[in-house]
Every structure is written in C-alpha cells, then in structure tokens.
Design a protein around this motif. Structure first.
Motif, PDB file in Angstrom:
ATOM      1  N   ALA A  98       0.839  -1.204   0.000  1.00 11.69           N
ATOM      2  CA  ALA A  98       0.000   0.000   0.000  1.00 11.69           C
ATOM      3  C   ALA A  98       0.873   1.251   0.000  1.00 11.69           C
ATOM      4  CB  ALA A  98      -0.945   0.010   1.198  1.00 11.69           C
ATOM      5  N   LYS A  99       1.964   1.206   0.727  1.00 13.13           N
ATOM      6  CA  LYS A  99       2.903   2.322   0.757  1.00 13.13           C
ATOM      7  C   LYS A  99       3.499   2.538  -0.631  1.00 13.13           C
ATOM      8  CE  LYS A  99       7.162   3.870   2.900  1.00 13.13           C
ATOM      9  NZ  LYS A  99       8.247   3.548   3.817  1.00 13.13           N
ATOM     10  N   ASP A 100       3.906   1.448  -1.275  1.00 12.24           N
ATOM     11  CA  ASP A 100       4.488   1.538  -2.615  1.00 12.24           C
ATOM     12  C   ASP A 100       3.505   2.118  -3.625  1.00 12.24           C
ATOM     13  OD1 ASP A 100       6.855   0.509  -1.692  1.00 12.24           O
ATOM     14  OD2 ASP A 100       6.463  -1.528  -2.406  1.00 12.24           O
ATOM     15  N   HIS A 101       2.225   1.858  -3.412  1.00 13.03           N
ATOM     16  CA  HIS A 101       1.185   2.339  -4.316  1.00 13.03           C
ATOM     17  C   HIS A 101       1.136   3.869  -4.364  1.00 13.03           C
ATOM     18  CE1 HIS A 101      -2.601   2.412  -6.487  1.00 13.03           C
ATOM     19  NE2 HIS A 101      -3.090   3.201  -5.560  1.00 13.03           N
ATOM     20  N   SER A 102       1.372   4.533  -3.236  1.00 17.21           N
ATOM     21  CA  SER A 102       1.302   5.997  -3.191  1.00 17.21           C
ATOM     22  C   SER A 102       2.643   6.607  -2.790  1.00 17.21           C
ATOM     23  CB  SER A 102       0.208   6.438  -2.226  1.00 17.21           C
ATOM     24  OG  SER A 102       0.469   5.927  -0.941  1.00 17.21           O
ATOM     25  N   LEU A 103       3.733   6.001  -3.250  1.00 16.33           N
ATOM     26  CA  LEU A 103       5.075   6.412  -2.850  1.00 16.33           C
ATOM     27  C   LEU A 103       5.383   7.868  -3.191  1.00 16.33           C
ATOM     28  CD1 LEU A 103       7.362   5.082  -1.367  1.00 16.33           C
ATOM     29  CD2 LEU A 103       8.354   4.425  -3.548  1.00 16.33           C
ATOM     30  N   ASP A 104       4.887   8.353  -4.334  1.00 15.97           N
ATOM     31  CA  ASP A 104       5.157   9.734  -4.730  1.00 15.97           C
ATOM     32  C   ASP A 104       4.626  10.739  -3.722  1.00 15.97           C
ATOM     33  OD1 ASP A 104       6.313   8.737  -7.001  1.00 15.97           O
ATOM     34  OD2 ASP A 104       4.569   9.081  -8.272  1.00 15.97           O
ATOM     35  N   GLU A 105       3.492  10.429  -3.120  1.00 13.43           N
ATOM     36  CA  GLU A 105       2.846  11.353  -2.188  1.00 13.43           C
ATOM     37  C   GLU A 105       3.153  11.025  -0.728  1.00 13.43           C
ATOM     38  OE1 GLU A 105      -1.026  10.257  -3.342  1.00 13.43           O
ATOM     39  OE2 GLU A 105      -1.190  11.795  -4.868  1.00 13.43           O
ATOM     40  N   TRP A 106       3.761   9.900  -0.483  1.00 17.51           N
ATOM     41  CA  TRP A 106       3.898   9.354   0.870  1.00 17.51           C
ATOM     42  C   TRP A 106       4.483  10.351   1.855  1.00 17.51           C
ATOM     43  CZ3 TRP A 106       1.629   5.465   3.053  1.00 17.51           C
ATOM     44  CH2 TRP A 106       2.108   4.961   4.249  1.00 17.51           C
TER      45      TRP A 106
END
Length: 146
Positions: A98-106
């Motif tokens: 799930a973290k990898d899915h939104s890595l740009d915004e994390w």
C-alpha cells in the motif's frame, strides 16, 4: 582551502559577480545540501546515542532533527503537529504494498484524513480485484463442474 572539493567545485560554477558575495554563496550551499523533511524525520526516529557523546549532545542532535523536520513541513500550530504525529504513527502500520502504491505522495501526507483516504482507496481497489478474481475462479469452477 578548508572546504571539501565538491563544495569548491559547486561554488566555482557561480559567476564572478556572486563568487565574493558571502550571503549569496551561503544561501546557495544551504539549498544545495539541505536535507528534506523526510530525511530529518528518519534521522529523528533512528538516531542513536553512541558512547562518545553525552546525553546532552544526543538530546541536542535529536532536538535539531525534530525542529528541522517540523520547519521543513511548515507546521506552525499544535493541531498541525498533532496531525503529523498521528499520521506518522498510522504510516508505521501500513502494509508495504500500500505504501508503494502511493510512494510519490507518501512523504507529503501530513494529515490523517488524507492518508486514510488514500489507504481506503487502495484497499477498495486492491480487495475489489481480489474479490473479482475469486468470483471469476468460482464461476469457472462451477462451469467446469456442470
């Protein structure tokens, strides 16, 4: 010269007019070598005291890391700080995929509501696909069984 060679090379790229301007060069170097708020967060969370340093030095270091983290995110109120700390705690429990899915915004997510929206959206899509695959597998099984 007392400066490391990479810094000297960086300064040497500046024009002759700005080369002697201490404040200008200082600002350029600070911008070039400034760590991101996320890097300061990591330093704050993972910094360890070594035997050569006193507890006072250790406290000074982690206090500075925390201050730079907060200032880098431009947090100027207790509520914003509270939201950041709650969000950071939630992030510790998020599955890696799930973290990898939104890595740009994390690293930019500083409010629990923003993070929760992203996580709910991810789970809806992720588990929706799993359910769809299970349904298709079941339909194939039932079709083959007849």
């Amino acid at each position: 010269m007392l400066l490391p060679s990479d810094i000297v090379q960086f300064i040497a790229r500046e024009s002759e007019e700005t080369f002697d301007n201490y404040n200008y060069i200082k600002d350029v170097l600070l911008k070039r070598f400034k760590l991101s708020p996320e890097e300061f967060r990591k330093k704050f969370l993972h910094h360890q005291k070594n035997l050569e340093k006193s507890w006072r030095e250790f406290t000074f270091e982690i206090s500075n890391y925390f201050q730079e983290w907060i200032e880098g995110l431009k947090l100027d109120s207790f509520d914003k700080l509270k939201n950041l700390i709650i969000t950071d705690q939630i992030k510790r429990w998020v599955p890696l995929e799930a973290k990898d899915h939104s890595l740009d915004e994390w690293t930019k997510l500083a409010f629990p509501s923003e993070l929760v929206d992203k996580l709910d959206e991810y789970e809806l899509v992720h588990y929706g696909r799993k359910c769809e695959r299970k349904r298709k597998s079941l339909m194939r099984f039932l079709w083959l069984d007849t």
